[in-house]
Enzyme design. Structure first.
Site, mmCIF file in Angstrom:
data_model
loop_
_atom_site.group_PDB
_atom_site.id
_atom_site.type_symbol
_atom_site.label_atom_id
_atom_site.label_comp_id
_atom_site.label_asym_id
_atom_site.label_seq_id
_atom_site.Cartn_x
_atom_site.Cartn_y
_atom_site.Cartn_z
ATOM 1 N N GLY A 65 -59.900 66.318 43.209
ATOM 2 C CA GLY A 65 -59.587 66.095 43.949
ATOM 3 C C GLY A 65 -60.814 65.863 44.574
ATOM 4 N N GLY A 113 -56.607 68.545 41.946
ATOM 5 C CA GLY A 113 -55.186 67.661 41.852
ATOM 6 C C GLY A 113 -54.595 66.654 40.589
ATOM 7 N N GLU A 136 -60.821 76.689 40.816
ATOM 8 C CA GLU A 136 -60.602 76.359 42.634
ATOM 9 C C GLU A 136 -60.888 77.561 42.940
ATOM 10 O OE1 GLU A 136 -57.692 72.811 42.044
ATOM 11 O OE2 GLU A 136 -58.000 74.398 41.460
ATOM 12 N N ASP A 144 -54.478 74.743 44.286
ATOM 13 C CA ASP A 144 -53.188 74.300 45.450
ATOM 14 C C ASP A 144 -52.683 73.036 44.345
ATOM 15 O OD1 ASP A 144 -55.544 72.128 45.094
ATOM 16 O OD2 ASP A 144 -55.484 72.098 47.214
#
Length: 341
Positions: A65, A113, A136, A144
């Site tokens: 992302g 992502g 992350e 996530d």
């Protein structure tokens, strides 16, 4: 709509092309919304028998992302911060339950992502150019995009190792750890895509025809050690075992100690909770965590150090694992929990 993501029908497939090569095809909120919407349209289009997703530019599938934009939105207190995760996670859930074959051609970098738009699919093709990572914990986030659901389903403790260390896994080893289901040389991807579009064979048979032996792999030999070292339920206990191990183990310990202590604690909690959770339950917990992360410190410091100033010297707060309290990260956000209706 946005030119950052392209949709086309080719033969019997719907083709999705992530089209931000200058940004390694990093996802924006508009791309997540457009992808979700197109998936819903193709789900009821009889001409589309399967969906294929790829990245443009030859270097990356999707590098994650747009965390620099999230950094900016979060510091400004903008609702676009949690809005991005809201739309991305709902799109991830749609992929996990897609009623037609969904095939990810991961011919390049896939991080964060990018993993979220591929790992929940039934078919995931690696090449020698594939590079997988969930980095992350190094920027004050968590793995996530449904990572807390997917990583515990990798063989043994490969997912725990990858989630805590941000390890970069290449080529055929992406199949060995469970991220990918098939391996095809990069030079054959265009032909594979054409066969998927025009063949009358079942999609699984086409993918099987192109699946080849990746050759020598490095991670299977580490499996027993990883399963033992990363089986603990507390980060401190994992570090204790690593500290007593060989040079490789001590290297992993050193890597983990560079990560955000808060992110490490949240990540391991999420991975263990995700073992028996549905994709919806995992995403709901992740959404709680990222909403609280917005109010914290480490994400902004991590992105600053790794991606903005690039001094690679984040100063985490709290700086010690024993000072981290994850309880505030597990409660329902002020704006409500993530919903999928």
């Amino acid at each position: 709509m946005t030119d950052d993501i392209l949709f086309a029908k080719q033969g019997r497939i719907g083709l999705i092309t992530l089209n931000r090569p200058q940004a390694l095809n990093a996802l924006t909120r508009a791309m997540c919304v457009a992808l979700h919407r197109q998936l819903m349209d193709w789900a009821i289009d009889d001409d589309v028998q399967a969906v294929v997703i790829e990245g443009a530019g030859g270097k990356a599938f999707c590098a994650g992302g747009d965390v620099v934009a999230m950094h900016r939105d979060g510091q400004a207190g903008s609702p676009d911060f949690e809005g991005f995760f809201h739309d991305e996670y709902r799109m991830n859930q749609a992929i996990a339950h897609y009623p037609k074959p969904y095939i990810a051609l991961i011919d390049g970098i896939s991080m964060g992502g990018g993993v979220g738009i591929s790992v929940h699919a039934p078919y995931r093709v690696a090449t020698e150019k594939t590079l997988f990572a969930m980095p992350e914990t190094g920027i004050g986030l968590i793995p996530d995009v449904g990572g807390t659901h997917a990583l515990p389903r990798f063989p043994g403790e490969f997912g725990t190792w990858a989630g805590l260390t941000g390890a970069r896994v290449k080529g055929g080893d992406c199949v060995a750890i469970g991220y990918c289901t098939h391996y095809t040389p990069s030079a054959e991807i265009s032909v594979l895509k054409e066969r998927l579009a025009i063949s009358h064979e079942p999609f699984a048979d086409v993918l099987g025809t192109f699946h080849t032996d990746p050759g020598h792999l490095t991670l299977p030999a580490l499996r027993d050690g990883i399963d033992y070292l990363f089986s603990q339920n507390q980060v401190e206990d994992i570090l204790s075992l690593l500290d007593e191990g060989d040079d490789w183990a001590m290297e992993q310990a050193a890597i983990i100690r560079r990560m955000s202590p808060t992110s490490l604690k949240l990540t391991l909690y999420g991975l263990r909770a995700g073992e028996g959770a549905s994709i919806e339950q995992a995403l709901k917990l992740e959404y709680r965590m990222v909403n609280a992360i917005k109010q914290g410190y480490d994400f902004y410091e991590g992105v600053r150090a790794q991606l903005i100033d690039k001094d690679r010297s984040p100063k985490w707060s709290p700086a010690r694992l024993e000072d981290v309290d994850i309880a505030p990260y597990l409660v329902e956000p002020a704006g409500g929990d993530l919903r999928f209706d």
